[in-house]
Design a protein around this motif. Sequence first.
Motif, PDB file in Angstrom:
ATOM      1  N   ALA A 146       5.886   9.254  20.373  1.00 25.14           N
ATOM      2  CA  ALA A 146       6.649   7.603  20.635  1.00 25.14           C
ATOM      3  C   ALA A 146       7.456   8.173  19.471  1.00 25.14           C
ATOM      4  CB  ALA A 146       5.130   7.120  19.754  1.00 25.14           C
ATOM      5  N   ASP A 147       8.211   8.404  18.618  1.00 30.21           N
ATOM      6  CA  ASP A 147       8.832   8.414  17.267  1.00 30.21           C
ATOM      7  C   ASP A 147      10.082   8.838  18.443  1.00 30.21           C
ATOM      8  OD1 ASP A 147       9.597   7.486  14.658  1.00 30.21           O
ATOM      9  OD2 ASP A 147       9.809   9.873  15.023  1.00 30.21           O
ATOM     10  N   LYS A 156      10.733   8.964  21.922  1.00 29.46           N
ATOM     11  CA  LYS A 156      11.335   7.631  22.636  1.00 29.46           C
ATOM     12  C   LYS A 156      12.139   6.115  21.488  1.00 29.46           C
ATOM     13  CE  LYS A 156       7.784   8.383  25.598  1.00 29.46           C
ATOM     14  NZ  LYS A 156       5.818   7.881  25.799  1.00 29.46           N
ATOM     15  N   LYS A 157      11.248   6.125  20.362  1.00 29.00           N
ATOM     16  CA  LYS A 157      12.573   4.717  19.628  1.00 29.00           C
ATOM     17  C   LYS A 157      13.528   5.283  18.865  1.00 29.00           C
ATOM     18  CE  LYS A 157      11.210   3.719  15.067  1.00 29.00           C
ATOM     19  NZ  LYS A 157      10.359   3.477  13.980  1.00 29.00           N
ATOM     20  N   GLN A 158      13.853   6.292  18.276  1.00 30.18           N
ATOM     21  CA  GLN A 158      14.855   7.453  17.752  1.00 30.18           C
ATOM     22  C   GLN A 158      15.835   7.304  19.617  1.00 30.18           C
ATOM     23  OE1 GLN A 158      15.920   8.878  15.593  1.00 30.18           O
ATOM     24  NE2 GLN A 158      13.500   9.060  14.351  1.00 30.18           N
ATOM     25  N   LYS A 192      15.853   5.108  22.498  1.00 31.15           N
ATOM     26  CA  LYS A 192      16.002   4.012  22.845  1.00 31.15           C
ATOM     27  C   LYS A 192      17.368   3.196  21.382  1.00 31.15           C
ATOM     28  CE  LYS A 192      12.309   2.188  24.497  1.00 31.15           C
ATOM     29  NZ  LYS A 192      12.176   1.556  26.305  1.00 31.15           N
ATOM     30  N   ASN A 193      16.171   3.576  20.032  1.00 32.42           N
ATOM     31  CA  ASN A 193      18.091   3.339  19.427  1.00 32.42           C
ATOM     32  C   ASN A 193      18.852   3.807  19.438  1.00 32.42           C
ATOM     33  OD1 ASN A 193      16.453   1.568  17.668  1.00 32.42           O
ATOM     34  ND2 ASN A 193      16.003   3.406  15.922  1.00 32.42           N
ATOM     35  N   THR A 195      17.417  12.865  15.764  1.00 30.63           N
ATOM     36  CA  THR A 195      17.817  11.824  16.707  1.00 30.63           C
ATOM     37  C   THR A 195      18.349  13.053  17.573  1.00 30.63           C
ATOM     38  OG1 THR A 195      18.554  10.368  15.561  1.00 30.63           O
ATOM     39  CG2 THR A 195      19.193   9.859  17.874  1.00 30.63           C
TER      40      THR A 195
END
Length: 142
Positions: free
Chosen positions: A5-6, A8-10, A12-13, A122
């Motif tokens: 999940a982390d 995916k967040k990175q 997307k950011n 990242t």
Amino acid sequence: MALTADDKKQVKNIWSHIAPNAETWGSEALDRMFKSELQTTTYFSKYDLHTGSPHLKSHGKKVMDALTEAVNHLDNIPGALSKLSDLHAYELRVDPGNFPLLAHCILVVLAIHLPKKLDVCTHQALDKFLAAVACALTSKYR
Ligand code: HEM
């Protein structure tokens, strides 16, 4: 390795900074791949492969836009890239060994343009994302 999940967040950011530069950065990544891995040019015999050519720009944009589509479907990358997977496997028959080469060049280009944003976390997340894309695009080879 699956994206957490982390991760995916990175992804997307950082992708919000990448998508607007799809044409330029995509063309730079292709240019880098064609120059550093000469065998990859054989698939593009009809292209003008000079740095900054209209072919490089338009294809670079197509590749990066496909990655944007994958970023928009991080929970189902194979589904999002299914048609492209058919194309690369059945029509183009691109040797699967070439996908990590392009992934590497994309990562280098991103590191050049976003040195501060591409921290270790990242970098790792993007690496996993590009590997997942390569896996999806080569999943139909027999
Ligand atoms: C075509 C994406 C890797 C060779 C395409 C197209 C896209 C794409 C979006 C255009 C499809 C269309 O017009 O309908 C990707 C992505 C990759 C990837 C996201 C991995 C990140 C590669 C690699 C090679 C390759 C590693 C070979 C070294 C080709 C060729 C075409 C193509 C030869 C057709 C070009 C043409 O006829 O104009 N790819 N690709 N691709 N790709 Fe890939």
